[in-house]
Every structure is written in structure tokens, then in C-alpha cells.
Scaffold this motif. Structure first.
Motif, mmCIF file in Angstrom:
data_model
loop_
_atom_site.group_PDB
_atom_site.id
_atom_site.type_symbol
_atom_site.label_atom_id
_atom_site.label_comp_id
_atom_site.label_asym_id
_atom_site.label_seq_id
_atom_site.Cartn_x
_atom_site.Cartn_y
_atom_site.Cartn_z
ATOM 1 N N ALA A 7 6.722 1.103 2.106
ATOM 2 C CA ALA A 7 5.645 2.097 2.116
ATOM 3 C C ALA A 7 4.414 1.516 1.448
ATOM 4 O O ALA A 7 4.517 0.848 0.410
ATOM 5 C CB ALA A 7 6.084 3.368 1.398
ATOM 6 N N GLN A 8 3.277 1.772 2.035
ATOM 7 C CA GLN A 8 2.016 1.304 1.462
ATOM 8 C C GLN A 8 0.972 2.408 1.613
ATOM 9 O O GLN A 8 0.682 2.861 2.723
ATOM 10 C CB GLN A 8 1.533 0.033 2.158
ATOM 11 C CG GLN A 8 0.300 -0.580 1.507
ATOM 12 C CD GLN A 8 -0.040 -1.944 2.096
ATOM 13 O OE1 GLN A 8 0.559 -2.376 3.078
ATOM 14 N NE2 GLN A 8 -1.006 -2.611 1.492
ATOM 15 N N GLY A 9 0.431 2.843 0.482
ATOM 16 C CA GLY A 9 -0.576 3.903 0.506
ATOM 17 C C GLY A 9 -0.046 5.213 1.073
ATOM 18 O O GLY A 9 -0.822 6.012 1.617
ATOM 19 N N LEU A 10 1.248 5.463 0.906
ATOM 20 C CA LEU A 10 1.872 6.643 1.515
ATOM 21 C C LEU A 10 1.309 7.919 0.894
ATOM 22 O O LEU A 10 1.355 8.111 -0.328
ATOM 23 C CB LEU A 10 3.389 6.581 1.322
ATOM 24 C CG LEU A 10 4.224 7.614 2.073
ATOM 25 C CD1 LEU A 10 4.057 7.447 3.581
ATOM 26 C CD2 LEU A 10 5.699 7.479 1.694
ATOM 27 N N THR A 11 0.812 8.796 1.748
ATOM 28 C CA THR A 11 0.109 9.999 1.305
ATOM 29 C C THR A 11 0.538 11.205 2.129
ATOM 30 O O THR A 11 0.733 11.101 3.344
ATOM 31 C CB THR A 11 -1.417 9.821 1.449
ATOM 32 O OG1 THR A 11 -1.829 8.685 0.679
ATOM 33 C CG2 THR A 11 -2.175 11.052 0.979
#
Length: 305
Positions: A7-11
Motif C-alpha cells: 500500500a502506498q498513500g492509501l486513503t
């Protein structure tokens, strides 16, 4: 090791509320990865995105190289889910619950029968196979929910508070079963409010609050970094805590203070302990620092709604 979840920058935003705020993490194959945090921290929303129950607002997420926006059905087929609630069918027996659940994955009764028998033995439920759900204890129901999650031989198992409400015997039995399965190469994603559970099962974990990751590492790394090896818990009114702190001044330690307790954190409690004993009038406990100490230090000791 391979990373099975990235996950990267999960918003995630719900109208004007940002429940998960741009977090990054990677989960290695064959490990248990934990999400810890107080109520409302964002951990349940995070894992709900992992099994495609909640859609992603922003950021990147891959599960076994697949993307939730385009591969939702395939991802769901590769995951085993243990929800917080025991959502078993009360009108069916233990055996029938597993048969019906297997059909959701296109597994016929002929195909599922050997696997069901194996899971019933593994989770100590064979003698209850023809008993209806309403006649099972809480621990038995929880073990059945766990067995159900493995019926289709998933690559990743998501455990959402798997032992909440169980007695110590049932909790320890489930821990042993999960540890054995992890040794066989299964990957687990865990949320729990039991810090001893996380400390025992997790190879790595994150602590979340207000939708952000506060800390990440192995349980032992987090304890050493944020607390120290030892904790001395002194029963003392807050107005007198400064007397103790002044008496141990110059020694290496950090501390937290509540209305009735002083928590002194150190890597070597011997010298600190001698100083406290000199004061005589205070009760204290000298113990090994735990993950719960880290949790309370990072997220606070105030009760959450």
C-alpha cells in the motif's frame, strides 16, 4: 521474502471525514502483520479495503499483484476472512455451515468433504459436526468461523479481532492453531485489542491513530524504541510524583504520569529501582516492558468513545 500486500498513500474518505490518511505499508509472505489502534483509529477501514469491502479513495493498493478496482472478484477468492462477529447460519449444523460456505467458492460437497473433516479435526470440532450453531459455546463458534475461513485454502487470512470475548483457554488454543498454520507458510493480517495477542502472533505491526500510522516494526523493536526493556510502575499521587523524579534525576529514563501512577521506562532498571527503594513509602511493580506500554504511550490513556 515476497510482499503479498503493498500500500502506498492509501486513503479513505467518507464525505468530509478522512478515516485513513495516506498510509504506506508492505506485508511479507508467510508472516503475521498486525494493525493496532484505539477505536476509530482507521484499522478496520484499512483491512476492509484489503478485502474489497470498502473502496479506495486515493493511493495504490495491490494484493498478490492484483488491484481492488479491477480484480475485486479474484482477490476475494484468494482471501480467507474471519470477521469480528460470528456470522454463522444458526439454522444449520457445524458441518452444514462449512458445506454451504464452500459452495460460495464453487467447491462441491464431494470436493469439500475431505477438507471439512480435516478442518473439524484441526479445530477440535469433530464431535460437534452435527450440532446446530445455537448449541455451541462462544469458543466453539469462534473456532468454526476460523475453520470456515480456510475452506478454500486461501493465500491470505484476515483476522479481525479473532479472540474477542473468549476465555483464556479458548484464546490460547486459537493462538496455537494460528502459529502452526503460519509455520506452514500462511500469511495473516490481524487486528486486535489484546496487546499480548499481537506481541505473540505478529512478526511486524503498525500502530494507528486518527487514520495515520504512528509507528511500525516488530513488537520487540517498538518496545525498545519507545519504552525500553523495563518498566517501573509506582503507585503515587500525581502531586508527589515530582519527588520521585527529582530523586532519580541524572539516571537514564523516560516517564509517564497519571493521577495515581508514575510509569518509569528504562533499559536498565537496577539503579532506578535502588533509588526508589530508598524512599520506602511507595508501592511499585518492576516488570518487563510490553507492547501495551507502547500502545498507551503513543495513543494516550484517555478513554475513547
Amino acid at each position: 521474502m515476497n510482499h503479498v500486500i503493498e500500500a502506498q498513500g492509501l486513503t479513505k474518505k467518507f464525505q468530509n471525514f478522512e478515516a485513513v490518511r495516506g498510509i504506506d505499508f508492505k506485508i511479507r509472505e508467510g508472516t503475521c502483520f498486525g494493525f493496532l489502534g484505539p477505536n476509530g483509529a482507521g484499522k478496520t477501514t484499512t483491512i476492509s479495503m484489503l478485502y474489497c469491502y470498502v473502496t479506495i479513495t486515493e493511493g495504490e493498493l495491490t494484493i498478490l499483484g492484483l488491484h481492488p478496482k479491477t480484480d475485486e472478484r479474484k482477490i476475494k477468492s484468494l482471501l480467507g476472512i474471519v470477521p469480528q462477529d460470528n456470522n454463522l447460519d444458526p439454522d444449520l449444523t457445524v458441518y452444514e455451515n462449512l458445506v454451504v460456505y464452500a459452495r460460495y467458492f464453487g467447491i462441491s460437497h464431494t470436493q469439500s468433504r475431505p477438507k471439512i473433516e480435516e478442518l473439524l479435526r484441526y479445530f477440535n470440532l469433530s464431535e460437534k459436526k452435527h450440532v446446530r450453531i445455537t448449541q455451541l459455546s462462544g469458543g466453539m463458534r469462534r473456532r468454526l468461523v476460523l475453520a470456515r475461513a480456510f475452506i478454500h485454502d486461501p493465500h491470505i487470512i484476515i483476522l479481525d479481532e479473532p479472540t474477542t470475548g473468549l476465555d483464556p483457554q479458548a484464546r490460547h488454543l486459537i493462538w496455537e492453531k494460528l502459529e502452526n498454520l503460519k509455520a506452514l507458510g500462511k500469511t495473516f493480517v490481524l487486528t486486535t485489542h489484546y496487546m499480548d495477542e499481537a506481541e505473540r502472533l505478529c512478526d511486524e505491526l503498525v500502530m494507528m491513530d486518527h487514520g495515520k500510522i504512528l509507528a511500525q516494526g516488530t513488537p520487540s523493536e517498538l518496545i525498545l524504541k519507545h519504552i525500553g526493556k523495563e518498566t517501573i510502575e509506582v503507585k503515587v499521587p500525581s502531586r508527589e510524583a515530582q519527588l520521585i523524579l527529582k530523586h532519580i534525576e541524572g539516571l537514564p529514563f523516560s516517564y509517564e504520569q497519571t493521577e495515581a501512577r508514575l510509569f518509569i521506562y528504562t533499559h536498565d532498571g537496577g539503579d532506578v529501582l535502588k533509588k526508589i527503594i530508598e524512599l520506602k513509602e511507595y508501592e511499585f511493580v518492576h516488570r518487563r516492558s510490553s507492547l501495551e506500554d507502547v500502545f498507551l504511550k503513543l495513543t494516550g490513556r484517555k478513554l475513547r468513545e
